[in-house]
Design an enzyme around this catalytic site. Sequence first.
Site, PDB file in Angstrom:
ATOM      1  N   HIS A   1     161.101  31.372  59.591  1.00  0.00           N
ATOM      2  CA  HIS A   1     161.200  30.492  60.765  1.00  0.00           C
ATOM      3  C   HIS A   1     160.620  31.166  62.006  1.00  0.00           C
ATOM      4  O   HIS A   1     159.875  30.554  62.774  1.00  0.00           O
ATOM      5  CB  HIS A   1     162.667  30.132  61.031  1.00  0.00           C
ATOM      6  CG  HIS A   1     163.236  29.125  60.094  1.00  0.00           C
ATOM      7  ND1 HIS A   1     163.372  29.361  58.742  1.00  0.00           N
ATOM      8  CD2 HIS A   1     163.715  27.867  60.317  1.00  0.00           C
ATOM      9  CE1 HIS A   1     163.914  28.289  58.167  1.00  0.00           C
ATOM     10  NE2 HIS A   1     164.129  27.379  59.091  1.00  0.00           N
TER      11      HIS A   1
ATOM     12  N   HIS B   1     169.624  35.632  59.023  1.00  0.00           N
ATOM     13  CA  HIS B   1     168.785  36.831  59.081  1.00  0.00           C
ATOM     14  C   HIS B   1     169.463  37.929  59.888  1.00  0.00           C
ATOM     15  O   HIS B   1     170.356  37.664  60.703  1.00  0.00           O
ATOM     16  CB  HIS B   1     167.429  36.524  59.728  1.00  0.00           C
ATOM     17  CG  HIS B   1     166.500  35.743  58.859  1.00  0.00           C
ATOM     18  ND1 HIS B   1     165.864  36.298  57.774  1.00  0.00           N
ATOM     19  CD2 HIS B   1     166.100  34.453  58.910  1.00  0.00           C
ATOM     20  CE1 HIS B   1     165.104  35.378  57.195  1.00  0.00           C
ATOM     21  NE2 HIS B   1     165.243  34.247  57.863  1.00  0.00           N
TER      22      HIS B   1
END
Length: 205
Positions: free
Chosen positions: A120, A169
């Site tokens: 992303h 993440h």
Amino acid sequence: MMIAAALFGNLAADVVSHDDITELDAFLADWFHSHKHSIWTDPMLFITHTHDVLGVCIMASALGLFFYLKKARYWLICLMLAVPGGQLLNVLLKYIFQRARPSFEEPLLTLSTYSFPSGHTLGATVFYGVLAAYLVCTLPRWNARILAVLFACTMVGLVALSRVYLGAHYLSDVLGAIVEGCGWLAVCITGCSTLRRRRDARIGE
């Protein structure tokens, strides 16, 4: 480009060797997970979902159409190289490093793919990077150029923050993606700029 490659190499080496940054990764992941709040969760989910592969592809397609209508051929080529190429590079790096994602008992997101680097964040970096580079090269006023760069940096920062906040993440994942994206963007912009200059030189002969 070389600086980005060196920074990414150092960061990747720290991740692989479980250096100090991985301790910071774990601390921040636990901190965000323990401090999640509904006020922030919905906006973070909106930001992260609008910058998934589909979202970035839709935004890139709209920007590509704009470049096509403006007859900005080399910017269109740069966009076509930067966004899909960057995503493919990111997938390759994920399988090279095979880092597991953060794990929690009650996760906000559950993902089965690898963690390093963040896809992303990479997508946001290359998309907003192309947009900012185009605006910097075309806008006549310096204050407008600065605003374009600040907007791009803010959007990339928000996407990166959303990935860490949602537990998808670690910090080093998003930092690695930003550095990776900047390096790949430099390759694409430099390559397209070189093609344009060579074309202009041939026309001028």
